[in-house]
Design a protein around this motif. Structure first.
Motif, short mmCIF file in Angstrom:
data_model
loop_
_atom_site.label_atom_id
_atom_site.label_comp_id
_atom_site.label_asym_id
_atom_site.label_seq_id
_atom_site.Cartn_x
_atom_site.Cartn_y
_atom_site.Cartn_z
N PHE A 130 0.85 -1.20 0.00
CA PHE A 130 0.00 0.00 0.00
C PHE A 130 0.88 1.25 0.00
N SER A 131 1.72 1.37 -1.01
CA SER A 131 2.54 2.58 -1.15
C SER A 131 1.68 3.68 -1.77
N TYR A 132 2.16 4.92 -1.68
CA TYR A 132 1.42 6.02 -2.32
C TYR A 132 1.31 5.78 -3.81
N LEU A 167 -3.30 -1.90 10.15
CA LEU A 167 -4.35 -1.42 9.26
C LEU A 167 -4.75 -2.50 8.26
N ALA A 171 -9.56 0.23 5.39
CA ALA A 171 -9.13 1.62 5.48
C ALA A 171 -8.75 2.14 4.09
N TYR A 172 -8.04 1.34 3.34
CA TYR A 172 -7.60 1.77 2.01
C TYR A 172 -8.77 1.77 1.00
N LYS A 174 -11.81 2.59 1.85
CA LYS A 174 -12.47 3.85 2.18
C LYS A 174 -11.77 5.01 1.48
N GLY B 127 2.14 12.82 0.42
CA GLY B 127 2.65 12.32 -0.87
C GLY B 127 3.29 10.95 -0.70
N PHE B 130 3.22 8.68 2.38
CA PHE B 130 2.06 7.87 2.78
C PHE B 130 2.38 6.39 2.54
N SER B 131 3.43 5.89 3.16
CA SER B 131 3.74 4.47 3.08
C SER B 131 2.85 3.71 4.05
N TYR B 132 2.76 2.40 3.88
CA TYR B 132 1.97 1.59 4.82
C TYR B 132 2.52 1.74 6.23
N GLN B 133 3.84 1.75 6.33
CA GLN B 133 4.47 1.84 7.65
C GLN B 133 4.11 3.16 8.34
N MET B 135 1.51 5.14 7.70
CA MET B 135 0.07 5.16 7.99
C MET B 135 -0.20 4.31 9.23
N ASN B 136 0.44 3.15 9.30
CA ASN B 136 0.18 2.24 10.42
C ASN B 136 0.67 2.84 11.73
N PHE B 139 -1.89 5.30 12.82
CA PHE B 139 -3.05 4.52 13.29
C PHE B 139 -2.80 4.00 14.72
N GLN B 140 -1.61 3.45 14.94
CA GLN B 140 -1.31 2.90 16.26
C GLN B 140 -1.27 3.98 17.34
N TYR B 172 -6.55 9.72 2.70
CA TYR B 172 -5.84 9.07 3.81
C TYR B 172 -6.48 9.41 5.16
N ALA B 175 -9.24 7.06 5.58
CA ALA B 175 -8.73 5.73 5.95
C ALA B 175 -8.54 5.65 7.46
N LEU B 176 -7.92 6.67 8.05
CA LEU B 176 -7.69 6.65 9.50
C LEU B 176 -9.00 6.81 10.27
#
Lengths: 270, 270
Positions: A130-132, A167, A171-172, A174, B127, B130-133, B135-136, B139-140, B172, B175-176
């Motif tokens: 799930f990269s940008y 996540l 979430a993605y 949405k 931009g 917004f990697s998964y890491q 974002m996660n 979220f955490q 994004y 998503a959160l």
């Protein structure tokens, strides 16, 4: 609340969620939840029918079953309802050619699917993918379609790995729904059609079936809307606040699969 | 629709969106939209008050203004209402220590903010970050707070770069919101307080002001809800379907900023 004997009377079939009920996923495949290997074995020795109903969309069904068997679980591929094979059926039926926003671990499930000149997007739990850039590519594909179709393998908010909460695909999904102004079609829990197909494969009517899961909305609420009963386990992503959820009330809360199986073997089928 | 003379009567102040109105952003800072440099110069020579109201949250206000001046636009930092400085005021007022999910290009705006032991999350147009890491992690942080606060710098769906449409922060944020079961506080258009502060800084009442933007919802709809008038330009992220939007109708549609300025200079202030 009514006695367990009343709540579980007439149950003939059990649908089991996998992640958070059998095991917690994570590095190296994760770890079994204490007591679950033995509880599943007891359940399968009983007269109750058993089937697995998962939203796992990061691993292929074969890989998932391999990992679980390695941990000692009595499970085979044919017993598992999983969203990727269900999605492939839909794609073929409707002549859809997907752009795939998925994890490499599940790519093999789509090996027979035509992905040239995409006319829809399929999103699954892509994890680190799930990269940008990958999200933006899926967004651009949807924005170029006259009639954008987004198919989401489940719509989970998050799941629990051994390293913490993660996540999930929902979430993605949405994010893309909002950006494109569209609504995804969900293949997986809590979509009613998904539970129905699992029930059909198990050969049990909804009023004779019970779902056991760790997700108060996706597992418990979804199953109940299909006319099934549902128990929530206090493992996996369970949080104490789930027992006071504003919209969903489980037919029972149990500490883990082992307690659920104890109760089922004592009170179901009476 | 009424004549332009009627629609623009009594306008004393003009709020201008930047991206998609003055320029299209992209590699190397992007390119000016044809006619916009000259149109802005004409507007600023008139008796109308002018202010810029942007949701730009990937570049600092100083960097953005520097880029635009380099393209020939008559603009200075003090004329720009931007979400990062507005957010810093809120953080200080409320004693909030943010975890920052932002682009490196805007980090300098938060240099004076305490980010130790976070008690909220600030999300901007990150931009590629917004990697998964990343974002996660955000979220955490939110899931560990008893009272999770998420502040979103704008809630745009997408914007147009020279290379194509790009997912904006709003996707994004959604998503959160979904993953955590919360609602973000938006600092930026279309939040009414954000338009109000821009009007106050310009010194013009809402009924005497007009917004010019390329976003039918964020610019046009948001400004109208504040009692302003609003024009949509057919540049930037404009799409023909915007002129038939189910909920928002602009006070006028113009080809570009140059046409908007022609009309304003002819009909406003009468």
């Amino acid at each position: 609340m009514a006695a367990w004997s009343e709540r579980l009377a007439g149950v003939r079939g059990v649908l089991l969620d996998i992640s958070g009920v059998l095991h917690d996923s994570g590095e190296g495949g994760g770890v079994p939840i204490p007591g679950s290997v033995e509880a599943l074995a007891r359940l399968k020795r009983s007269q109750l029918k058993v089937r697995f109903c998962t939203n796992e969309s990061q691993k292929s069904r074969g890989d998932l079953v391999g990992l679980l068997r390695h941990m000692g679980f009595d499970i085979s591929e044919g017993e598992v309802t999983a969203p990727a094979p269900a999605t492939c059926l839909i794609l073929k039926e409707r002549g859809l050619r997907p752009h795939l926003l998925i994890h490499d671990g599940i790519r093999s499930e789509f090996a027979q699917i035509d992905t040239s000149n995409p006319n829809c997007v399929v999103i699954a739990d892509a994890g680190e993918s799930f990269s940008y850039q990958n999200m933006n590519k899926a967004f651009q594909v949807l924005m170029e379609l006259d009639n954008p179709v987004l198919i989401s393998l489940g719509k989970g908010r998050y799941y629990k790995e051994t390293s913490g909460l993660m996540l999930d695909v929902g979430a993605y999904t949405k994010a893309l729904e909002y950006a494109c102004g569209i609504k995804a079609e969900v293949v997986g829990k809590p979509a009613p059609g998904y539970f129905q197909s699992a029930l059909q494969e198990m050969g049990v009517e909804s009023h004779e079936a019970i779902m056991i899961g760790d997700d108060i909305v996706g597992d418990v609420g979804g199953a109940q809307r299909c006319g099934m009963r549902a128990l929530q386990v206090r493992t996996g992503k369970f949080r104490p606040s789930d027992e006071h959820h504003p919209e969903v009330k489980a037919d029972g809360y149990v500490d883990n699969l082992a307690e659920a199986v104890d109760l089922l073997l004592q009170y179901a089928h009476q």
